[in-house]
Design a protein around this motif. Structure first.
Motif, PDB file in Angstrom:
ATOM      1  N   GLU A 169      -4.476  21.646 -13.475  1.00  0.00           N
ATOM      2  CA  GLU A 169      -3.520  21.220 -14.491  1.00  0.00           C
ATOM      3  C   GLU A 169      -2.195  20.886 -13.819  1.00  0.00           C
ATOM      4  OE1 GLU A 169      -3.068  23.916 -17.698  1.00  0.00           O
ATOM      5  OE2 GLU A 169      -5.225  24.051 -18.128  1.00  0.00           O
ATOM      6  N   PHE A 170      -1.783  19.638 -13.964  1.00  0.00           N
ATOM      7  CA  PHE A 170      -0.502  19.215 -13.369  1.00  0.00           C
ATOM      8  C   PHE A 170       0.124  18.147 -14.253  1.00  0.00           C
ATOM      9  CE2 PHE A 170      -3.853  16.608 -11.575  1.00  0.00           C
ATOM     10  CZ  PHE A 170      -3.331  15.322 -11.487  1.00  0.00           C
ATOM     11  N   ASP A 171       1.461  18.124 -14.215  1.00  0.00           N
ATOM     12  CA  ASP A 171       2.189  17.150 -15.025  1.00  0.00           C
ATOM     13  C   ASP A 171       3.014  16.195 -14.172  1.00  0.00           C
ATOM     14  OD1 ASP A 171       4.278  18.750 -14.192  1.00  0.00           O
ATOM     15  OD2 ASP A 171       4.716  19.586 -16.177  1.00  0.00           O
ATOM     16  N   SER A 172       2.886  16.312 -12.843  1.00  0.00           N
ATOM     17  CA  SER A 172       3.655  15.452 -11.956  1.00  0.00           C
ATOM     18  C   SER A 172       3.041  15.462 -10.566  1.00  0.00           C
ATOM     19  CB  SER A 172       5.119  15.901 -11.883  1.00  0.00           C
ATOM     20  OG  SER A 172       5.212  17.287 -11.611  1.00  0.00           O
ATOM     21  N   VAL A 173       3.348  14.417  -9.799  1.00  0.00           N
ATOM     22  CA  VAL A 173       2.899  14.278  -8.420  1.00  0.00           C
ATOM     23  C   VAL A 173       4.097  13.925  -7.559  1.00  0.00           C
ATOM     24  CG1 VAL A 173       1.445  12.981  -6.792  1.00  0.00           C
ATOM     25  CG2 VAL A 173       0.607  13.464  -9.110  1.00  0.00           C
ATOM     26  N   PHE A 174       4.275  14.677  -6.476  1.00  0.00           N
ATOM     27  CA  PHE A 174       5.248  14.299  -5.448  1.00  0.00           C
ATOM     28  C   PHE A 174       4.456  13.914  -4.212  1.00  0.00           C
ATOM     29  CE2 PHE A 174       8.193  15.950  -1.927  1.00  0.00           C
ATOM     30  CZ  PHE A 174       8.810  14.715  -1.772  1.00  0.00           C
ATOM     31  N   ALA A 175       4.442  12.621  -3.895  1.00  0.00           N
ATOM     32  CA  ALA A 175       3.730  12.117  -2.721  1.00  0.00           C
ATOM     33  C   ALA A 175       4.722  11.919  -1.586  1.00  0.00           C
ATOM     34  CB  ALA A 175       3.017  10.808  -3.057  1.00  0.00           C
ATOM     35  N   HIS A 176       4.284  12.253  -0.379  1.00  0.00           N
ATOM     36  CA  HIS A 176       5.200  12.234   0.756  1.00  0.00           C
ATOM     37  C   HIS A 176       5.470  10.848   1.324  1.00  0.00           C
ATOM     38  CE1 HIS A 176       5.391  16.724   2.084  1.00  0.00           C
ATOM     39  NE2 HIS A 176       5.824  16.511   0.853  1.00  0.00           N
ATOM     40  N   ASN A 177       4.859   9.835   0.769  1.00  0.00           N
ATOM     41  CA  ASN A 177       5.296   8.470   1.042  1.00  0.00           C
ATOM     42  C   ASN A 177       4.862   7.576  -0.110  1.00  0.00           C
ATOM     43  OD1 ASN A 177       2.551   8.134   1.643  1.00  0.00           O
ATOM     44  ND2 ASN A 177       2.965   6.651   3.266  1.00  0.00           N
ATOM     45  N   ASP A 178       5.364   6.362  -0.114  1.00  0.00           N
ATOM     46  CA  ASP A 178       5.121   5.476  -1.247  1.00  0.00           C
ATOM     47  C   ASP A 178       3.680   4.974  -1.311  1.00  0.00           C
ATOM     48  OD1 ASP A 178       7.784   5.774  -1.936  1.00  0.00           O
ATOM     49  OD2 ASP A 178       8.421   3.944  -0.906  1.00  0.00           O
ATOM     50  N   LEU A 179       3.045   4.819  -0.150  1.00  0.00           N
ATOM     51  CA  LEU A 179       1.657   4.356  -0.169  1.00  0.00           C
ATOM     52  C   LEU A 179       0.743   5.390  -0.819  1.00  0.00           C
ATOM     53  CD1 LEU A 179       1.098   2.572   3.265  1.00  0.00           C
ATOM     54  CD2 LEU A 179       1.727   1.594   1.052  1.00  0.00           C
ATOM     55  N   SER A 180       0.892   6.648  -0.449  1.00  0.00           N
ATOM     56  CA  SER A 180       0.039   7.669  -1.071  1.00  0.00           C
ATOM     57  C   SER A 180       0.393   7.846  -2.547  1.00  0.00           C
ATOM     58  CB  SER A 180       0.128   9.000  -0.320  1.00  0.00           C
ATOM     59  OG  SER A 180       1.444   9.447  -0.189  1.00  0.00           O
ATOM     60  N   ALA A 181       1.657   7.593  -2.917  1.00  0.00           N
ATOM     61  CA  ALA A 181       2.027   7.624  -4.335  1.00  0.00           C
ATOM     62  C   ALA A 181       1.310   6.514  -5.096  1.00  0.00           C
ATOM     63  CB  ALA A 181       3.535   7.476  -4.487  1.00  0.00           C
ATOM     64  N   ALA A 182       1.211   5.325  -4.483  1.00  0.00           N
ATOM     65  CA  ALA A 182       0.489   4.223  -5.129  1.00  0.00           C
ATOM     66  C   ALA A 182      -0.985   4.574  -5.304  1.00  0.00           C
ATOM     67  CB  ALA A 182       0.645   2.950  -4.298  1.00  0.00           C
ATOM     68  N   GLY A 183      -1.573   5.223  -4.299  1.00  0.00           N
ATOM     69  CA  GLY A 183      -2.956   5.663  -4.416  1.00  0.00           C
ATOM     70  C   GLY A 183      -3.129   6.702  -5.508  1.00  0.00           C
ATOM     71  N   ALA A 184      -2.148   7.598  -5.624  1.00  0.00           N
ATOM     72  CA  ALA A 184      -2.196   8.620  -6.673  1.00  0.00           C
ATOM     73  C   ALA A 184      -2.160   7.985  -8.052  1.00  0.00           C
ATOM     74  CB  ALA A 184      -1.027   9.588  -6.500  1.00  0.00           C
ATOM     75  N   MET A 185      -1.302   6.986  -8.237  1.00  0.00           N
ATOM     76  CA  MET A 185      -1.215   6.326  -9.537  1.00  0.00           C
ATOM     77  C   MET A 185      -2.511   5.584  -9.868  1.00  0.00           C
ATOM     78  SD  MET A 185       2.711   5.070 -10.171  1.00  0.00           S
ATOM     79  CE  MET A 185       2.903   4.001  -8.761  1.00  0.00           C
ATOM     80  N   GLN A 186      -3.154   5.026  -8.876  1.00  0.00           N
ATOM     81  CA  GLN A 186      -4.428   4.363  -9.103  1.00  0.00           C
ATOM     82  C   GLN A 186      -5.477   5.356  -9.595  1.00  0.00           C
ATOM     83  OE1 GLN A 186      -6.244   2.701  -5.597  1.00  0.00           O
ATOM     84  NE2 GLN A 186      -7.636   1.406  -6.761  1.00  0.00           N
TER      85      GLN A 186
END
Length: 334
Positions: A238-255
């Motif tokens: 259960e999570f309500d947010s993601v902190f990714a350590h770079n923008d590329l992995s953040a884009a993958g997380a959103m996908q």
């Protein structure tokens, strides 16, 4: 046939050494000799090579730059910042990468031994800090563009990874997010440690300590961000947010979130790190920690070129702070 320094010397009736001294303003020469040599240079249209003049002056006019790889998404911005400064000073840049590991370093070392450049800018390839320190100790001017908490024994330019992690945490807390997951880079990297610690400290101070299972190791790639978040969803985390350590992995997380039918930012807010060009055009546009990438390269280059001009290098690291950019991937929790 190109005109050579020997042609100038023969026409002027002097030695090649005398012509070289006239070109470089070295030595005490009779004014009439200098005038005669310069007249012959004009008559023959002799143009000395920049490298020959530089070597005669004891300088190559070249700055070396050693980086791990050109495939890292942010590294081009750092290099461009350095190149802009170096070339504005009418110097050149000799770029080395470590794509082939030890073989790359052997080639780099051969250029060091040949004194092919006057000073060195470094984004440290893994495991080379001791060698770079030896080069500095041996007299090569070095400026490190640093991503670690531990500082080198020579000049460096750094940014505030720990503060960037805290800024991401504070923003998520302000938007009502209490249950984040963190997609890290490789855990052995100093910048990863700083970002994670800054983020975790802020959540703990707010009364919401980060559980171990909320830390998901990645490798800074889109694929690793996607895999980490897809796995968390599949495991029922259960999570309500993601902190990714770079923008590329953040884009993958959103996908991965889109594929799971999870709305961003309605259900889960996402924050990245770096603020590379793609961050503004993800869907939705990415809230992220802005690293002053081009400024890091430019500042390091300014320090090094100023040193080659006679100024001392700073004894303490020059720290350029991160900033925080809010876009549409975060919003107050409904």
């Amino acid at each position: 046939m190109p005109i050579t320094i020997a042609d100038v010397a023969a026409r002027a009736g002097v030695s090649k050494t005398t012509v070289s001294r006239v070109l470089n303003g070295k030595g005490e020469l009779d004014a009439s000799t200098v005038a005669r040599v310069r007249l012959v240079i004009d008559e023959l249209g002799y143009v000395p090579s920049a490298r020959a003049v530089s070597l005669a002056r004891g300088r190559t006019g070249v700055i070396g730059m050693l980086v791990p790889s050109l495939t890292w998404p942010w590294i081009g911005e750092v290099i461009q910042g350095a190149v802009d400064v170096v070339e504005s000073g009418e110097l050149g840049v000799m770029l080395f990468t470590c794509n082939q590991g030890d073989e790359s370093m052997r080639r780099f070392a051969s250029q060091v031994n040949a004194k092919a450049f006057d000073g060195l800018l470094v984004i440290e390839p893994e495991g080379t800090l001791d060698y770079i320190t030896e080069l500095h100790t041996g007299g090569l001017p070095v400026v490190l563009i640093d991503d670690r908490e531990s500082r080198p024994q020579f000049a460096s330019v750094a940014t505030t990874n720990r503060a960037g992690g805290r800024a991401a945490a504070h923003h998520l807390l302000e938007t009502g997010r209490r249950h984040p997951v963190v997609v890290t880079g490789k855990l052995g990297f100093g910048c990863v440690t700083e970002r994670l610690e800054g983020f975790a400290e802020a959540f703990e101070q707010a009364g919401h300590p980060l559980p171990a299972e909320a830390v998901l190791e990645g490798d800074f790639s889109i694929a690793s961000g996607h895999a980490a978040v897809a796995r968390a969803v599949a495991d029922g985390v259960e999570f309500d947010s993601v902190f990714a350590h770079n923008d590329l992995s953040a884009a993958g997380a959103m996908q991965a979130l889109r594929e799971a039918g999870i709305a961003v930012p309605g259900d889960v807010a996402v924050v990245g790190f770096d603020d590379v060009e793609c961050a503004a055009v993800t869907e939705p546009p990415l809230t992220t920690v802005h690293q002053p990438l081009r400024e890091l390269g430019a500042t390091a280059a300014r320090l090094l070129t100023a040193h080659l001009g006679g100024e001392p290098l700073p004894a303490e690291p020059v720290v350029i702070p991160t900033d925080f950019v809010v876009r549409s991937s975060t919003a107050p929790k409904s």
